[in-house]
Motif scaffolding. Structure first.
Motif, PDB file in Angstrom:
ATOM      1  N   SER A 163       0.871  -1.176   0.000  1.00 10.77           N
ATOM      2  CA  SER A 163       0.000   0.000   0.000  1.00 10.77           C
ATOM      3  C   SER A 163       0.905   1.222   0.000  1.00 10.77           C
ATOM      4  CB  SER A 163      -0.890   0.024   1.241  1.00 10.77           C
ATOM      5  OG  SER A 163      -1.743  -1.092   1.250  1.00 10.77           O
ATOM      6  N   SER A 164       0.512   2.232  -0.766  1.00  7.60           N
ATOM      7  CA  SER A 164       1.323   3.444  -0.816  1.00  7.60           C
ATOM      8  C   SER A 164       0.442   4.666  -1.006  1.00  7.60           C
ATOM      9  CB  SER A 164       2.350   3.366  -1.942  1.00  7.60           C
ATOM     10  OG  SER A 164       1.710   3.529  -3.182  1.00  7.60           O
ATOM     11  N   GLN A 165       1.033   5.816  -0.692  1.00 10.12           N
ATOM     12  CA  GLN A 165       0.321   7.087  -0.820  1.00 10.12           C
ATOM     13  C   GLN A 165       0.412   7.632  -2.235  1.00 10.12           C
ATOM     14  OE1 GLN A 165       2.365   9.352   2.131  1.00 10.12           O
ATOM     15  NE2 GLN A 165       1.049   8.644   3.791  1.00 10.12           N
ATOM     16  N   SER A 166       1.309   7.093  -3.029  1.00 13.10           N
ATOM     17  CA  SER A 166       1.498   7.552  -4.401  1.00 13.10           C
ATOM     18  C   SER A 166       1.608   6.329  -5.312  1.00 13.10           C
ATOM     19  CB  SER A 166       2.759   8.407  -4.484  1.00 13.10           C
ATOM     20  OG  SER A 166       3.867   7.690  -4.006  1.00 13.10           O
ATOM     21  N   PRO A 167       1.539   6.526  -6.619  1.00 12.64           N
ATOM     22  CA  PRO A 167       1.667   5.378  -7.526  1.00 12.64           C
ATOM     23  C   PRO A 167       2.958   4.592  -7.254  1.00 12.64           C
ATOM     24  CG  PRO A 167       0.958   7.306  -8.734  1.00 12.64           C
ATOM     25  CD  PRO A 167       1.314   7.771  -7.336  1.00 12.64           C
ATOM     26  N   ILE A 168       2.861   3.283  -7.327  1.00 18.84           N
ATOM     27  CA  ILE A 168       4.002   2.409  -7.057  1.00 18.84           C
ATOM     28  C   ILE A 168       4.745   2.138  -8.357  1.00 18.84           C
ATOM     29  CG2 ILE A 168       4.688   0.123  -6.225  1.00 18.84           C
ATOM     30  CD1 ILE A 168       2.138   0.168  -4.480  1.00 18.84           C
ATOM     31  N   ASP A 169       6.055   2.333  -8.318  1.00 17.17           N
ATOM     32  CA  ASP A 169       6.908   2.090  -9.484  1.00 17.17           C
ATOM     33  C   ASP A 169       7.333   0.621  -9.476  1.00 17.17           C
ATOM     34  OD1 ASP A 169       8.799   2.009 -11.478  1.00 17.17           O
ATOM     35  OD2 ASP A 169      10.069   3.580 -10.633  1.00 17.17           O
ATOM     36  N   ASP A 170       6.889  -0.129 -10.460  1.00 17.97           N
ATOM     37  CA  ASP A 170       7.219  -1.558 -10.531  1.00 17.97           C
ATOM     38  C   ASP A 170       8.723  -1.804 -10.509  1.00 17.97           C
ATOM     39  OD1 ASP A 170       4.509  -2.130 -10.690  1.00 17.97           O
ATOM     40  OD2 ASP A 170       4.520  -2.497 -12.843  1.00 17.97           O
ATOM     41  N   ALA A 171       9.492  -0.921 -11.139  1.00 21.05           N
ATOM     42  CA  ALA A 171      10.943  -1.093 -11.182  1.00 21.05           C
ATOM     43  C   ALA A 171      11.545  -0.993  -9.778  1.00 21.05           C
ATOM     44  CB  ALA A 171      11.579  -0.066 -12.110  1.00 21.05           C
ATOM     45  N   GLN A 172      11.019  -0.090  -8.951  1.00 18.16           N
ATOM     46  CA  GLN A 172      11.510   0.038  -7.578  1.00 18.16           C
ATOM     47  C   GLN A 172      11.159  -1.203  -6.765  1.00 18.16           C
ATOM     48  OE1 GLN A 172       9.796   3.983  -6.577  1.00 18.16           O
ATOM     49  NE2 GLN A 172      11.882   4.483  -5.947  1.00 18.16           N
ATOM     50  N   VAL A 173       9.968  -1.734  -6.984  1.00 18.52           N
ATOM     51  CA  VAL A 173       9.558  -2.948  -6.273  1.00 18.52           C
ATOM     52  C   VAL A 173      10.449  -4.106  -6.691  1.00 18.52           C
ATOM     53  CG1 VAL A 173       7.688  -4.592  -5.861  1.00 18.52           C
ATOM     54  CG2 VAL A 173       7.172  -2.143  -6.028  1.00 18.52           C
ATOM     55  N   ARG A 174      10.696  -4.239  -7.991  1.00 18.84           N
ATOM     56  CA  ARG A 174      11.546  -5.314  -8.504  1.00 18.84           C
ATOM     57  C   ARG A 174      12.945  -5.218  -7.890  1.00 18.84           C
ATOM     58  NH1 ARG A 174      10.866  -8.675 -12.400  1.00 18.84           N
ATOM     59  NH2 ARG A 174       9.172  -7.488 -13.334  1.00 18.84           N
ATOM     60  N   SER A 175      13.479  -4.013  -7.832  1.00 15.81           N
ATOM     61  CA  SER A 175      14.808  -3.797  -7.273  1.00 15.81           C
ATOM     62  C   SER A 175      14.851  -4.169  -5.788  1.00 15.81           C
ATOM     63  CB  SER A 175      15.211  -2.331  -7.465  1.00 15.81           C
ATOM     64  OG  SER A 175      16.468  -2.090  -6.897  1.00 15.81           O
ATOM     65  N   ALA A 176      13.828  -3.783  -5.036  1.00  9.04           N
ATOM     66  CA  ALA A 176      13.781  -4.090  -3.601  1.00  9.04           C
ATOM     67  C   ALA A 176      13.675  -5.590  -3.368  1.00  9.04           C
ATOM     68  CB  ALA A 176      12.608  -3.366  -2.953  1.00  9.04           C
ATOM     69  N   VAL A 177      12.840  -6.272  -4.149  1.00 16.17           N
ATOM     70  CA  VAL A 177      12.677  -7.722  -4.011  1.00 16.17           C
ATOM     71  C   VAL A 177      13.979  -8.423  -4.392  1.00 16.17           C
ATOM     72  CG1 VAL A 177      11.442  -9.751  -4.912  1.00 16.17           C
ATOM     73  CG2 VAL A 177      10.168  -7.692  -4.281  1.00 16.17           C
ATOM     74  N   ASP A 178      14.637  -7.954  -5.450  1.00 14.49           N
ATOM     75  CA  ASP A 178      15.944  -8.503  -5.852  1.00 14.49           C
ATOM     76  C   ASP A 178      16.958  -8.330  -4.727  1.00 14.49           C
ATOM     77  OD1 ASP A 178      14.995  -9.239  -8.337  1.00 14.49           O
ATOM     78  OD2 ASP A 178      15.963  -7.590  -9.427  1.00 14.49           O
ATOM     79  N   GLU A 179      16.975  -7.166  -4.112  1.00  9.28           N
ATOM     80  CA  GLU A 179      17.911  -6.866  -3.024  1.00  9.28           C
ATOM     81  C   GLU A 179      17.698  -7.825  -1.845  1.00  9.28           C
ATOM     82  OE1 GLU A 179      21.098  -5.032  -1.315  1.00  9.28           O
ATOM     83  OE2 GLU A 179      20.352  -4.620  -3.323  1.00  9.28           O
ATOM     84  N   ALA A 180      16.443  -8.230  -1.639  1.00 13.64           N
ATOM     85  CA  ALA A 180      16.121  -9.172  -0.557  1.00 13.64           C
ATOM     86  C   ALA A 180      16.519 -10.604  -0.931  1.00 13.64           C
ATOM     87  CB  ALA A 180      14.634  -9.117  -0.229  1.00 13.64           C
ATOM     88  N   GLY A 181      16.834 -10.839  -2.217  1.00 10.79           N
ATOM     89  CA  GLY A 181      17.275 -12.155  -2.652  1.00 10.79           C
ATOM     90  C   GLY A 181      16.201 -13.007  -3.305  1.00 10.79           C
ATOM     91  N   TYR A 182      15.131 -12.351  -3.763  1.00 13.81           N
ATOM     92  CA  TYR A 182      14.019 -13.086  -4.376  1.00 13.81           C
ATOM     93  C   TYR A 182      13.708 -12.478  -5.730  1.00 13.81           C
ATOM     94  CZ  TYR A 182      14.016 -14.574   0.382  1.00 13.81           C
ATOM     95  OH  TYR A 182      14.438 -15.062   1.573  1.00 13.81           O
ATOM     96  N   GLU A 183      12.775 -13.095  -6.457  1.00 15.81           N
ATOM     97  CA  GLU A 183      12.466 -12.637  -7.805  1.00 15.81           C
ATOM     98  C   GLU A 183      11.022 -12.176  -7.906  1.00 15.81           C
ATOM     99  OE1 GLU A 183      12.260 -14.291 -12.396  1.00 15.81           O
ATOM    100  OE2 GLU A 183      12.930 -15.647 -10.810  1.00 15.81           O
ATOM    101  N   LEU A 184      10.840 -10.954  -8.398  1.00 12.52           N
ATOM    102  CA  LEU A 184       9.503 -10.437  -8.656  1.00 12.52           C
ATOM    103  C   LEU A 184       9.029 -11.038  -9.974  1.00 12.52           C
ATOM    104  CD1 LEU A 184       7.377  -8.357  -7.635  1.00 12.52           C
ATOM    105  CD2 LEU A 184       8.353  -6.798  -9.312  1.00 12.52           C
ATOM    106  N   VAL A 185       7.937 -11.790  -9.935  1.00 10.32           N
ATOM    107  CA  VAL A 185       7.424 -12.453 -11.133  1.00 10.32           C
ATOM    108  C   VAL A 185       6.472 -11.556 -11.887  1.00 10.32           C
ATOM    109  CG1 VAL A 185       6.172 -14.475 -11.981  1.00 10.32           C
ATOM    110  CG2 VAL A 185       7.722 -14.711 -10.041  1.00 10.32           C
ATOM    111  N   GLY A 186       5.655 -10.794 -11.165  1.00 13.46           N
ATOM    112  CA  GLY A 186       4.704  -9.880 -11.806  1.00 13.46           C
ATOM    113  C   GLY A 186       3.605  -9.472 -10.863  1.00 13.46           C
ATOM    114  N   ARG A 187       2.645  -8.754 -11.396  1.00 18.19           N
ATOM    115  CA  ARG A 187       1.473  -8.334 -10.607  1.00 18.19           C
ATOM    116  C   ARG A 187       0.414  -9.419 -10.681  1.00 18.19           C
ATOM    117  NH1 ARG A 187      -0.286  -2.128 -11.206  1.00 18.19           N
ATOM    118  NH2 ARG A 187       1.774  -1.148 -11.253  1.00 18.19           N
ATOM    119  N   THR A 188      -0.361  -9.535  -9.607  1.00 16.68           N
ATOM    120  CA  THR A 188      -1.504 -10.446  -9.652  1.00 16.68           C
ATOM    121  C   THR A 188      -2.701  -9.687 -10.186  1.00 16.68           C
ATOM    122  OG1 THR A 188      -2.164  -9.953  -7.392  1.00 16.68           O
ATOM    123  CG2 THR A 188      -0.648 -11.800  -7.693  1.00 16.68           C
ATOM    124  N   ALA A 189      -3.697 -10.426 -10.589  1.00 17.46           N
ATOM    125  CA  ALA A 189      -4.888  -9.798 -11.170  1.00 17.46           C
ATOM    126  C   ALA A 189      -5.683  -9.041 -10.137  1.00 17.46           C
ATOM    127  CB  ALA A 189      -5.775 -10.867 -11.811  1.00 17.46           C
TER     128      ALA A 189
END
Length: 72
Positions: free
Chosen positions: A46-72
């Protein structure tokens, strides 16, 4: 305006995984709440502004996991 998006994450298998992903994603500017679920393989953000998918992907990568995509 707040928004909530759920992403599919590959590789999470336990509570430690959830904490790692939540910690990294919480650092994204504007994020107000993060709920990682290893069993479902998702992270809901949840966020107060639009979420940047690239930032989410980078954060998940940094944690050691893989962002597969958005759910429906």
């Amino acid at each position: 305006m707040s928004s909530t998006i759920t992403y599919t994450v590959s590789g999470m298998s336990c509570g430690h995984c959830e904490k790692s992903v939540s910690s990294e994603v919480s650092g994204i500017p504007g994020v107000t709440e993060v709920a990682a679920d290893a069993k479902a393989g998702t992270v809901t953000i949840s966020s107060q502004s639009p979420i940047d998918d690239a930032q989410v992907r980078s954060a998940v990568d940094e944690a050691g996991y893989e962002l597969v995509g958005r759910t429906a």
